[in-house]
Design a protein around this motif. Structure first.
Motif, PDB file in Angstrom:
ATOM      1  N   GLY A   1      -7.705   8.968   7.015  1.00 46.87           N
ATOM      2  CA  GLY A   1      -8.388   8.136   7.795  1.00 46.87           C
ATOM      3  C   GLY A   1      -8.741   8.806   9.234  1.00 46.87           C
ATOM      4  N   LYS A   2      -9.643   7.975   9.882  1.00 50.78           N
ATOM      5  CA  LYS A   2      -9.902   8.416  11.172  1.00 50.78           C
ATOM      6  C   LYS A   2      -8.530   8.468  12.196  1.00 50.78           C
ATOM      7  CE  LYS A   2     -12.587   7.443  15.359  1.00 50.78           C
ATOM      8  NZ  LYS A   2     -13.843   6.347  15.809  1.00 50.78           N
ATOM      9  N   GLU A   3      -7.734   7.441  11.791  1.00 53.01           N
ATOM     10  CA  GLU A   3      -6.330   7.549  12.452  1.00 53.01           C
ATOM     11  C   GLU A   3      -5.631   7.400  10.958  1.00 53.01           C
ATOM     12  OE1 GLU A   3      -5.100   8.096  15.035  1.00 53.01           O
ATOM     13  OE2 GLU A   3      -6.870   8.338  16.077  1.00 53.01           O
ATOM     14  N   PRO A   4      -4.876   8.298  10.534  1.00 52.22           N
ATOM     15  CA  PRO A   4      -4.093   8.539   9.226  1.00 52.22           C
ATOM     16  C   PRO A   4      -3.256   7.228   9.062  1.00 52.22           C
ATOM     17  CG  PRO A   4      -4.192  10.555  10.463  1.00 52.22           C
ATOM     18  CD  PRO A   4      -4.723   9.706  11.476  1.00 52.22           C
ATOM     19  N   LYS A   5      -3.353   6.618   8.170  1.00 54.50           N
ATOM     20  CA  LYS A   5      -2.367   5.557   7.839  1.00 54.50           C
ATOM     21  C   LYS A   5      -1.120   6.021   7.208  1.00 54.50           C
ATOM     22  CE  LYS A   5      -5.993   1.807   6.834  1.00 54.50           C
ATOM     23  NZ  LYS A   5      -6.517   0.919   5.985  1.00 54.50           N
ATOM     24  N   ILE A   6      -0.144   5.203   7.513  1.00 50.69           N
ATOM     25  CA  ILE A   6       1.197   5.543   6.811  1.00 50.69           C
ATOM     26  C   ILE A   6       1.829   4.453   6.055  1.00 50.69           C
ATOM     27  CG2 ILE A   6       3.578   6.305   7.232  1.00 50.69           C
ATOM     28  CD1 ILE A   6       2.604   7.393  10.147  1.00 50.69           C
ATOM     29  N   ALA A   7       1.736   4.591   4.624  1.00 53.65           N
ATOM     30  CA  ALA A   7       2.197   3.553   3.719  1.00 53.65           C
ATOM     31  C   ALA A   7       3.530   3.669   3.773  1.00 53.65           C
ATOM     32  CB  ALA A   7       1.359   3.451   2.521  1.00 53.65           C
ATOM     33  N   VAL A   8       4.315   2.543   3.792  1.00 56.02           N
ATOM     34  CA  VAL A   8       5.925   2.507   3.453  1.00 56.02           C
ATOM     35  C   VAL A   8       5.947   1.743   2.201  1.00 56.02           C
ATOM     36  CG1 VAL A   8       8.239   1.720   4.611  1.00 56.02           C
ATOM     37  CG2 VAL A   8       6.179   2.429   6.295  1.00 56.02           C
TER      38      VAL A   8
ATOM     39  N   GLU B   1      -1.003   2.579  -2.219  1.00 54.76           N
ATOM     40  CA  GLU B   1      -0.249   1.497  -1.638  1.00 54.76           C
ATOM     41  C   GLU B   1       0.409   0.460  -2.927  1.00 54.76           C
ATOM     42  OE1 GLU B   1      -3.471   2.213   1.320  1.00 54.76           O
ATOM     43  OE2 GLU B   1      -3.364   2.500  -0.752  1.00 54.76           O
ATOM     44  N   THR B   2      -0.097   0.994  -4.135  1.00 56.31           N
ATOM     45  CA  THR B   2       0.549   0.324  -5.347  1.00 56.31           C
ATOM     46  C   THR B   2       1.661   1.311  -6.005  1.00 56.31           C
ATOM     47  OG1 THR B   2      -1.491   1.089  -6.522  1.00 56.31           O
ATOM     48  CG2 THR B   2      -1.576  -1.020  -5.727  1.00 56.31           C
ATOM     49  N   SER B   3       2.241   2.117  -5.295  1.00 56.42           N
ATOM     50  CA  SER B   3       3.066   3.156  -5.903  1.00 56.42           C
ATOM     51  C   SER B   3       2.527   3.929  -6.949  1.00 56.42           C
ATOM     52  CB  SER B   3       4.327   2.432  -6.421  1.00 56.42           C
ATOM     53  OG  SER B   3       4.808   1.780  -5.400  1.00 56.42           O
ATOM     54  N   SER B   4       1.294   4.117  -7.014  1.00 54.84           N
ATOM     55  CA  SER B   4       0.575   5.054  -8.161  1.00 54.84           C
ATOM     56  C   SER B   4      -0.162   4.283  -9.108  1.00 54.84           C
ATOM     57  CB  SER B   4       1.390   6.055  -8.794  1.00 54.84           C
ATOM     58  OG  SER B   4       0.945   7.046  -9.502  1.00 54.84           O
ATOM     59  N   MET B   5       0.111   4.247 -10.399  1.00 57.22           N
ATOM     60  CA  MET B   5      -0.768   3.583 -11.181  1.00 57.22           C
ATOM     61  C   MET B   5      -0.834   2.205 -11.450  1.00 57.22           C
ATOM     62  SD  MET B   5       0.384   6.253 -14.552  1.00 57.22           S
ATOM     63  CE  MET B   5      -0.126   4.970 -15.989  1.00 57.22           C
ATOM     64  N   VAL B   6      -1.870   1.798 -11.435  1.00 53.73           N
ATOM     65  CA  VAL B   6      -2.321   0.485 -11.765  1.00 53.73           C
ATOM     66  C   VAL B   6      -2.857   0.170 -13.222  1.00 53.73           C
ATOM     67  CG1 VAL B   6      -3.590  -1.634 -11.022  1.00 53.73           C
ATOM     68  CG2 VAL B   6      -2.375  -0.133  -9.333  1.00 53.73           C
ATOM     69  N   LEU B   7      -3.983   0.714 -13.587  1.00 51.70           N
ATOM     70  CA  LEU B   7      -4.648   0.809 -14.793  1.00 51.70           C
ATOM     71  C   LEU B   7      -4.257   2.040 -15.619  1.00 51.70           C
ATOM     72  CD1 LEU B   7      -8.193  -0.663 -13.582  1.00 51.70           C
ATOM     73  CD2 LEU B   7      -6.147  -2.134 -14.554  1.00 51.70           C
ATOM     74  N   ALA B   8      -4.254   2.098 -17.048  1.00 47.97           N
ATOM     75  CA  ALA B   8      -4.263   3.177 -17.712  1.00 47.97           C
ATOM     76  C   ALA B   8      -4.802   2.848 -19.078  1.00 47.97           C
ATOM     77  CB  ALA B   8      -2.589   3.758 -17.994  1.00 47.97           C
ATOM     78  N   LYS B   9      -5.467   3.562 -19.669  1.00 50.02           N
ATOM     79  CA  LYS B   9      -6.170   3.611 -21.070  1.00 50.02           C
ATOM     80  C   LYS B   9      -6.131   4.991 -21.709  1.00 50.02           C
ATOM     81  CE  LYS B   9      -9.934   1.566 -23.251  1.00 50.02           C
ATOM     82  NZ  LYS B   9     -11.181   0.953 -23.223  1.00 50.02           N
TER      83      LYS B   9
ATOM     84  N   PRO C   1      16.462   2.760   0.956  1.00 46.14           N
ATOM     85  CA  PRO C   1      15.624   3.998   0.842  1.00 46.14           C
ATOM     86  C   PRO C   1      14.224   3.595   0.659  1.00 46.14           C
ATOM     87  CG  PRO C   1      16.849   3.452  -1.179  1.00 46.14           C
ATOM     88  CD  PRO C   1      17.463   2.427  -0.019  1.00 46.14           C
ATOM     89  N   SER C   2      13.226   4.331   1.280  1.00 44.17           N
ATOM     90  CA  SER C   2      11.796   4.474   1.195  1.00 44.17           C
ATOM     91  C   SER C   2      11.049   5.725   1.151  1.00 44.17           C
ATOM     92  CB  SER C   2      11.364   3.184   2.030  1.00 44.17           C
ATOM     93  OG  SER C   2      11.601   3.614   3.574  1.00 44.17           O
ATOM     94  N   VAL C   3       9.833   5.418   1.057  1.00 48.58           N
ATOM     95  CA  VAL C   3       8.780   6.606   1.221  1.00 48.58           C
ATOM     96  C   VAL C   3       7.927   6.374   2.237  1.00 48.58           C
ATOM     97  CG1 VAL C   3       7.702   8.783   0.244  1.00 48.58           C
ATOM     98  CG2 VAL C   3       9.378   7.867  -0.904  1.00 48.58           C
ATOM     99  N   PHE C   4       7.746   7.303   3.318  1.00 50.96           N
ATOM    100  CA  PHE C   4       6.456   7.218   4.313  1.00 50.96           C
ATOM    101  C   PHE C   4       5.491   8.084   3.649  1.00 50.96           C
ATOM    102  CE2 PHE C   4       9.551   4.787   6.280  1.00 50.96           C
ATOM    103  CZ  PHE C   4       9.375   4.469   7.635  1.00 50.96           C
ATOM    104  N   VAL C   5       4.471   7.652   3.231  1.00 47.23           N
ATOM    105  CA  VAL C   5       3.180   8.500   2.579  1.00 47.23           C
ATOM    106  C   VAL C   5       2.045   8.411   3.577  1.00 47.23           C
ATOM    107  CG1 VAL C   5       1.720   8.932   0.682  1.00 47.23           C
ATOM    108  CG2 VAL C   5       4.117   8.228   0.362  1.00 47.23           C
TER     109      VAL C   5
END
Length: 394
Positions: free
Chosen positions: A101-108, A214-222, A93-97
């Motif tokens: 962009g000029k040509e929309p990118k689809i991240a899997v 591309e990182t599934s949401s949060m990378v940094l949080a403070k 199972p996955s999500v295509f988001v």
């Protein structure tokens, strides 16, 4: 993972999908449904090992149809439309988001990567079983999907109204805080991200964040940031800066790649690092601060905007010789697009001409005459440059 998918409301959708012969790896689109139904459809899709393809219901029909064609979906859940796909099935199972962009990118992104991110986020925001999170972000973004997964994993409550008095957690972009300050009596976390942080209300329990599709949401949080520095990364990922200050990331929350004409393209180096395109500085005590972009991309109210996409649509209009789209500082949205057009024809209502081709946030708010002299534009624009990480709130 099995506990996450134990969601009774998904049972009816799973039976419907089974009747429609949805198989592992099929791509299932959602366009316009209630949030409650969206969650049930998503979980039913993942139970069957299929891939979820969420679209924004506010997109113009022509734009949504273009993305449906790029996604090559097998089934559209809310209209019960079965399609014949051209490309092979994808591992689920996955999500295509869909990104901008000029040509929309689809991240899997695999469901496991999203779950990994959600688990770390639960700790970062101190989400408990009796807490209540308001679903204030769209479900075609990893931000909205992340809220759903965090609540399911923590067994917290999820509400669909901003006015619910039981709310303890809210996710927003700075634009939301500009429009309305949360005043919930039990509020203990206002998660802010999706755009550069600026003047934030000091009386709120702010957690400043940085992340991306591309990182599934949060990378940094403070918690309660006093400048643009957001500490080091959450668990499960590594972050490095190259000689130009560009952020590179790798770890178990990274996406699988971009979906391009039926196959995954892998934008990683030989060691599995992903170049984000974001520029940053690093301080030994305060961590990482985001200061700009390597390309022309900017953010409008939490939405990524690539000027080249807007320029391509304007160039299709009658009489347009050349065009340059730039950003302009806006108090509510952070930035808004503006267009400088060299035209051989009559000056038309450019906004109206673009309404069928672009989402509203991508349509420039102002149109000025510009002259392109051998690639060098002569305009009256006065645009903000890279951010100073020490100028936060000043």
């Amino acid at each position: 993972m099995s506990g996450l998918l134990n969601y009774p409301d998904a049972d009816i959708w799973e039976r419907r999908f089974t009747h429609r012969h949805i198989q592992p790896g099929d791509r299932v689109a959602i366009r316009s449904v209630r949030p409650q139904d969206w969650i049930a459809i998503a979980i039913a899709t993942w139970r069957l090992g299929a891939c979820l393809c969420p679209l924004n219901p506010k997109w113009p029909k022509s734009y949504a149809d273009k993305l449906l064609d790029l996604l090559d979906v097998d089934y559209i859940a809310d209209t019960d439309e079965r399609r014949v796909s051209r490309y092979p099935k994808t591992e689920g199972p996955s999500v295509f988001v869909c990104t901008s962009g000029k040509e929309p990118k689809i991240a899997v992104i695999t469901l496991q990567a999203l779950v990994n991110n959600a688990i770390r986020a639960i700790d970062a925001v101190d989400l408990k079983q009796d807490d209540t999170w308001a679903l204030t972000l769209p479900l075609n973004h990893v931000g909205g999907i992340g809220i759903v997964l965090r609540c399911l994993l923590a067994q917290a409550h999820l509400v669909f109204s901003f006015n619910d008095p039981s709310i303890t957690h809210i996710s927003c972009v700075p634009t939301h805080l500009y429009r309305q300050t949360p005043r919930h009596p039990k509020l203990k976390c206002v998660l802010v991200g999706g755009a550069p942080l600026g003047h934030l209300p000091k009386q709120l329990p702010i957690i400043g964040t940085y992340g991306m599709t591309e990182t599934s949401s949060m990378v940094l949080a403070k918690k309660n940031p006093t400048d643009l520095y957001l500490g080091e990364g959450l668990g499960g990922r590594e972050i490095r800066l190259d000689a130009d200050g560009q952020i590179w990331i790798r770890g178990d929350t990274l996406f699988n790649g971009y979906w391009v004409q039926g196959r995954l393209t892998l934008p990683f180096d030989e060691n599995g690092w992903f170049a984000t395109g974001d520029l940053a500085v690093r301080d030994a005590k305060r961590g990482i601060a985001i200061v700009g972009r390597k390309d022309r991309q900017f953010i409008v109210g939490g939405e990524n905007v690539q000027p080249e996409e807007i320029e391509a649509e304007i160039l299709k209009l009658p009489g347009v010789v050349s065009v340059r789209v730039d950003k302009e500082v806006d108090l509510e949205y952070g930035f808004c697009p503006v267009a400088y057009i060299e035209s051989s024809g009559a000056w038309i209502d450019w906004r109206a001409a673009l309404e069928e081709a672009l989402p509203k946030y991508k349509i420039p708010i102002r149109y000025d005459r510009g002259v392109n002299t051998t690639g060098s534009w002569k305009t009256s624009s006065n645009l903000a440059g890279p951010q100073n990480p020490d100028s936060f709130g000043k």
